[in-house]
Design an enzyme around this catalytic site. Sequence first.
Site, PDB file in Angstrom:
ATOM      1  N   TYR A   1      49.957  56.524  46.511  1.00  0.00           N
ATOM      2  CA  TYR A   1      48.538  56.679  46.155  1.00  0.00           C
ATOM      3  C   TYR A   1      48.164  58.166  46.188  1.00  0.00           C
ATOM      4  O   TYR A   1      47.611  58.651  47.182  1.00  0.00           O
ATOM      5  CB  TYR A   1      47.654  55.902  47.124  1.00  0.00           C
TER       6      TYR A   1
ATOM      7  N   SER B   1      38.273  55.136  47.264  1.00  0.00           N
ATOM      8  CA  SER B   1      36.911  55.019  47.777  1.00  0.00           C
ATOM      9  C   SER B   1      36.833  54.509  49.214  1.00  0.00           C
ATOM     10  O   SER B   1      36.365  55.214  50.105  1.00  0.00           O
ATOM     11  CB  SER B   1      36.099  54.112  46.850  1.00  0.00           C
ATOM     12  N   TRP B   2      37.270  53.254  49.448  1.00  0.00           N
ATOM     13  CA  TRP B   2      37.075  52.765  50.823  1.00  0.00           C
ATOM     14  C   TRP B   2      38.083  53.378  51.772  1.00  0.00           C
ATOM     15  O   TRP B   2      37.835  53.498  52.964  1.00  0.00           O
ATOM     16  CB  TRP B   2      36.988  51.250  50.888  1.00  0.00           C
TER      17      TRP B   2
ATOM     18  N   ASP C   1      43.815  43.270  46.743  1.00  0.00           N
ATOM     19  CA  ASP C   1      44.126  43.227  45.322  1.00  0.00           C
ATOM     20  C   ASP C   1      44.644  41.900  44.787  1.00  0.00           C
ATOM     21  O   ASP C   1      44.095  41.366  43.833  1.00  0.00           O
ATOM     22  CB  ASP C   1      45.147  44.313  44.984  1.00  0.00           C
TER      23      ASP C   1
ATOM     24  N   ARG D   1      54.984  44.064  46.119  1.00  0.00           N
ATOM     25  CA  ARG D   1      53.941  44.450  45.180  1.00  0.00           C
ATOM     26  C   ARG D   1      53.486  43.248  44.343  1.00  0.00           C
ATOM     27  O   ARG D   1      54.171  42.226  44.285  1.00  0.00           O
ATOM     28  CB  ARG D   1      54.458  45.558  44.249  1.00  0.00           C
TER      29      ARG D   1
ATOM     30  N   TYR E   1      51.853  42.118  49.071  1.00  0.00           N
ATOM     31  CA  TYR E   1      50.526  42.730  49.093  1.00  0.00           C
ATOM     32  C   TYR E   1      49.370  41.731  49.165  1.00  0.00           C
ATOM     33  O   TYR E   1      49.096  41.025  48.205  1.00  0.00           O
ATOM     34  CB  TYR E   1      50.436  43.532  47.799  1.00  0.00           C
TER      35      TYR E   1
ATOM     36  N   GLU F   1      51.402  50.969  56.210  1.00  0.00           N
ATOM     37  CA  GLU F   1      50.278  50.451  55.441  1.00  0.00           C
ATOM     38  C   GLU F   1      49.887  49.056  55.929  1.00  0.00           C
ATOM     39  O   GLU F   1      48.723  48.740  56.102  1.00  0.00           O
ATOM     40  CB  GLU F   1      50.655  50.421  53.956  1.00  0.00           C
TER      41      GLU F   1
END
Length: 451
Positions: free
Chosen positions: A42, A47-48, A187, A220, A372, A416
Amino acid sequence: MTTLLNRPAPTASAALTLRSGAARVLFDNWTGTSTVPSRTLYPHQWSWDSAFIAIGLRHLSVRRAQQELESLLAGQWADGRVPHIVFNPAVPHDAYFPSPDFWQSSQAGRAAGAPAGQETSGIVQPPVHALAAWLVHQADPEESRRRGFLARVQPRLAAWHDYLLNRRDLGGAGLAAVVHPWEPGMDNSPCWDAALQRVAPAPPDTFQRADLDHGHPAERPTDLDYGRYVRLAADYRDAGYDDAAAPRSFAVEDPTFNALLAVSELALAALTGELGGSAEPHRTRAAELTHQMVTRLWDEDAGLFRVRDLHDDTLVDERSVTGLVPLIVPGLPRHVVSGLRQALDGPHFKAPGTGLVPSYDLVAPAFDPTRYWRGPAWFNTAWLIHRGLRTHGFHQDAHRLRREYLTQADRSGFAEYLDPTTGAARGASRFSWTAALALDLLNHAPEEPTP
């Protein structure tokens, strides 16, 4: 800034080592104006992520935490939306997809007020920003007032909330809707599967994924799901990012998104009052959001909140962490709080490999411990649930979750997310929000008030 690594803190030696490691992650991921979530997967500003990062940065440098938020808000559109990505022009387009030439924000988003000189995405992410701004202010109110921080961000945050509560009230009941699975931040949760079945995927030869260059395919989203994400984003772009005119093949009311909007409305009330304005309109909106969440999204039998699919106006029959995060809202009815507390300790979310909370129902057929948001345990949702437990007085539970967060963040190298069945680190390593929120928990003071 490196001297901050050695700043004294009232913690034991192991905690000081963890603090130093977390600070190093944030320094290494700093670009000069903001912090990337990960140097590999990334490479832009999210944003968050930036809101969570600012919450942790306030314990190292209040000024840098302010800059984190203000650099994001500099990409805000004139209609009030805060885009989910602000692109770094120095990063090659092929380093991430969808890239700026896909979103075409400065051209396709011109009518909606996209910035002319800054490329962004056209969709949004959960509104944690006002909460982050208030916590950053509280870290050093004198410095905040001296620099006029709240005076600069308050109008932008108010416009952001106005956008969500007006243009995104697609269900007409006072809740904000999301129009893409990337918007709620979770997501490819199974909560979106039924709605995505209505979306024809973009042909695979029309786009080139970049995430698989740095992430294992088993962790993913699938190519089929990714093709649907691309189709939804392209249709929204081709409609000029106009929420009234864009097709609504995907539109849902998400519990976490609206819970964070309610909490951020309370934070906006606090910071507006600090500036001498009236806090009451924001408190009223927070109360109305809470009421509508309970009315429209609460499932008493399941003991958690559900996603509402606006296509047929029904609740989605899936148990996800998005239905537990609303514990962060302080004004919930007692029976709702009790139900959420029981759900956290029940068979659907009591993971054997970690004390963190899995992102999806452990006993459901769609559960996947490594893919994910279809099962892995995430650190940011653990932080939110920890704050919710504190808010409602479950201090022993909050202490256990805090301890597990810090243990797993340290052991995993600030991963993550984790496999909830084994505790194995998954996704990107040295992840910024994992490090930032570890710093916040290390510096957590039990008496800290919640807005």
